[in-house]
Design an enzyme around this catalytic site. Structure first.
Site, PDB file in Angstrom:
ATOM      1  N   GLY A 250      32.494  55.322  41.617  1.00  0.00           N
ATOM      2  CA  GLY A 250      31.761  56.227  40.899  1.00  0.00           C
ATOM      3  C   GLY A 250      32.441  57.430  40.239  1.00  0.00           C
TER       4      GLY A 250
ATOM      5  N   LYS B 270      42.040  42.714  35.787  1.00  0.00           N
ATOM      6  CA  LYS B 270      40.817  41.851  36.299  1.00  0.00           C
ATOM      7  C   LYS B 270      41.426  41.131  37.461  1.00  0.00           C
ATOM      8  CE  LYS B 270      37.056  39.760  36.480  1.00  0.00           C
ATOM      9  NZ  LYS B 270      36.016  40.343  37.499  1.00  0.00           N
TER      10      LYS B 270
ATOM     11  N   CYS C 225      36.260  38.511  49.007  1.00  0.00           N
ATOM     12  CA  CYS C 225      35.552  37.075  48.590  1.00  0.00           C
ATOM     13  C   CYS C 225      35.218  36.310  49.609  1.00  0.00           C
ATOM     14  CB  CYS C 225      36.899  36.582  47.825  1.00  0.00           C
ATOM     15  SG  CYS C 225      37.773  37.687  46.485  1.00  0.00           S
TER      16      CYS C 225
HETATM   17  C1  LIG Z   1      32.150  44.568  35.704  1.00  0.00           C
HETATM   18  C2  LIG Z   1      32.959  44.857  36.925  1.00  0.00           C
HETATM   19  C3  LIG Z   1      33.666  43.985  37.415  1.00  0.00           C
HETATM   20  C4  LIG Z   1      34.585  43.988  38.474  1.00  0.00           C
HETATM   21  N1  LIG Z   1      35.676  43.062  38.894  1.00  0.00           N
HETATM   22  C5  LIG Z   1      36.514  43.352  40.098  1.00  0.00           C
HETATM   23  C6  LIG Z   1      37.362  42.396  40.373  1.00  0.00           C
HETATM   24  O1  LIG Z   1      37.437  41.483  39.642  1.00  0.00           O
HETATM   25  N2  LIG Z   1      38.142  42.602  41.424  1.00  0.00           N
HETATM   26  C7  LIG Z   1      37.888  43.903  42.202  1.00  0.00           C
HETATM   27  O2  LIG Z   1      38.736  44.042  43.205  1.00  0.00           O
HETATM   28  N3  LIG Z   1      36.913  44.589  41.767  1.00  0.00           N
HETATM   29  C8  LIG Z   1      36.259  44.503  40.853  1.00  0.00           C
HETATM   30  N4  LIG Z   1      35.247  45.348  40.616  1.00  0.00           N
HETATM   31  C9  LIG Z   1      35.030  46.616  41.423  1.00  0.00           C
HETATM   32  C10 LIG Z   1      35.550  47.646  40.559  1.00  0.00           C
HETATM   33  O3  LIG Z   1      37.237  47.589  40.367  1.00  0.00           O
HETATM   34  C11 LIG Z   1      35.281  49.030  41.473  1.00  0.00           C
HETATM   35  O4  LIG Z   1      35.953  49.225  42.733  1.00  0.00           O
HETATM   36  C12 LIG Z   1      33.910  49.309  41.479  1.00  0.00           C
HETATM   37  O5  LIG Z   1      33.265  48.961  40.310  1.00  0.00           O
HETATM   38  C13 LIG Z   1      33.867  50.787  41.982  1.00  0.00           C
HETATM   39  O6  LIG Z   1      34.322  51.686  41.145  1.00  0.00           O
HETATM   40  P1  LIG Z   1      33.422  52.373  39.877  1.00  0.00           P
HETATM   41  O7  LIG Z   1      32.109  52.905  40.397  1.00  0.00           O
HETATM   42  O8  LIG Z   1      34.389  53.423  39.286  1.00  0.00           O
HETATM   43  O9  LIG Z   1      33.000  51.281  38.924  1.00  0.00           O
HETATM   44  C14 LIG Z   1      34.326  45.296  39.458  1.00  0.00           C
HETATM   45  C15 LIG Z   1      33.645  46.341  39.058  1.00  0.00           C
HETATM   46  C16 LIG Z   1      32.735  45.769  37.894  1.00  0.00           C
HETATM   47  C17 LIG Z   1      31.771  46.823  37.618  1.00  0.00           C
END
Ligand SMILES: Cc1cc2nc3c(=O)[nH]c(=O)nc-3n(C[C@H](O)[C@H](O)[C@H](O)COP(=O)(O)O)c2cc1C
Length: 307
Positions: free
Chosen positions: A247, A49, A133
């Protein structure tokens, strides 16, 4: 007889993963819950996280809503803070035979630098910098949107830590290549492409936004084609490794991102729906290689046929 297959990938100079599958930041917390489902040692890396110097409470609830082919989250970067992570969470992750990559962020340049210094410690294999951010000193504009500001920030963070530095880009920029090149020039070791897309959901019955924060970030299969194009574009523009995010739910998705030029993939939202997708994707990549008579996963990287 099966082929002797090599799934090791190098995601930064000298940083090898046993296979190209990693967790995505914020969807895997600090690994504890997922360890109930499978042995974390099977993963190429765990990405934590996003951490800040001080603990952060995050946004008002509800903070997650499902959408067609994905989800929107507005967690608001809730985290335990770096000191508590190093004391209470990192020792658990170090029990496993996998790499630990720590995602971090700040709201000023100084905060980023101090966070990187604090995380430059034994057991942390690499740092992943989230630049999506808001920069409080620049009126809330994301660091990642301005190539010049990003270059200056990455340069300072680079000097502050000895570990491999990965910069995770936002997809919300006019020209992602100029952002990626600015990061490379500032001597980052690798890029993660890319983060969530801004989105919102409305409940027509209550006529209100669904999320407490009104808007959030879209993730899951809905954003895969966008991320795939970004990975393809960026990996042709830079000569540092690109890690894919966006994704990925299956081995086929992972292979597609490798073909587009990624050297590794992060799996996020898919794991929230089915934690066992991690072992399934890892086994599926190996099966793909076997089926196609390929002995090394690196043969897939950038192997897209375009003629
Ligand atoms: C619930 C949630 C929390 C996330 N928290 C962070 C984070 O703290 N830092 C970050 O760089 N990306 C964060 N992301 C982005 C994910 O790491 C990822 O880049 C994004 O969800 C796309 O990938 P996915 O489609 O496989 O989920 C978060 C995504 C989700 C769904």
């Amino acid at each position: 007889m099966g082929l002797n297959i090599n799934t090791i990938v190098e995601i930064a100079p000298g940083l090898h993963l046993k296979n190209p599958v990693m967790s995505a930041s914020g969807t895997f917390a600090y690994g504890e819950e997922f360890a109930d489902f499978f042995d974390l040692s099977i993963l190429g890396a765990v990405v934590t996280k996003g951490l800040s110097l001080a603990p952060k409470e995050g946004n008002p609830t509800p903070r997650i809503v499902e959408t067609a082919c994905g989800m929107i989250n507005s967690i608001g970067l809730e985290n335990v803070g770096i000191p508590a992570f190093l004391r209470d969470k990192l020792p658990f992750l170090l029990r496993f035979d996998t790499r630990v990559i720590v995602n971090f962020f700040g709201t000023t340049e100084d905060e980023y630098v101090r966070a990187a210094e604090a995380l430059d410690t034994a057991g942390v294999s690499a740092l992943e910098m989230n630049v999506s951010c808001p920069n409080v000193k620049k009126g809330g504009i994301e660091f990642g949107r301005d190539p010049e500001a990003l270059h200056a920030l990455v340069k300072r963070v680079r000097r502050a830590c000895s570990r491999p530095l990965i910069v995770k880009l936002s997809p919300m920029v006019t020209d992602i290549r100029s952002v990626a090149l600015a990061v490379q020039e500032a001597r980052a070791d690798a890029l993660t492409c890319s983060n969530t897309l801004p989105a919102m959901a409305i409940d027509e019955k209550t006529r209100r936004p669904v999320l407490g924060n009104l808007t959030g970030g879209l993730s899951g299969p809905a954003i895969k084609p966008v991320a795939l194009k970004i990975v393809w574009e960026v990996s042709r523009a830079v000569n540092i490794p690109v890690i894919a995010s966006g994704g990925i739910v299956s081995a086929a998705d992972a292979v597609q991102f490798l073909l587009a030029g990624a050297c590794a993939v992060q799996v996020g939202s898919a794991g929230l729906r089915d934690p066992m997708c991690y072992p399934v994707i890892i086994d599926g990549i190996r099966a793909y290689l076997e089926e196609h008579g390929m002995q090394d996963v690196s043969c897939l990287v950038g192997g897209l046929v375009t003629d």
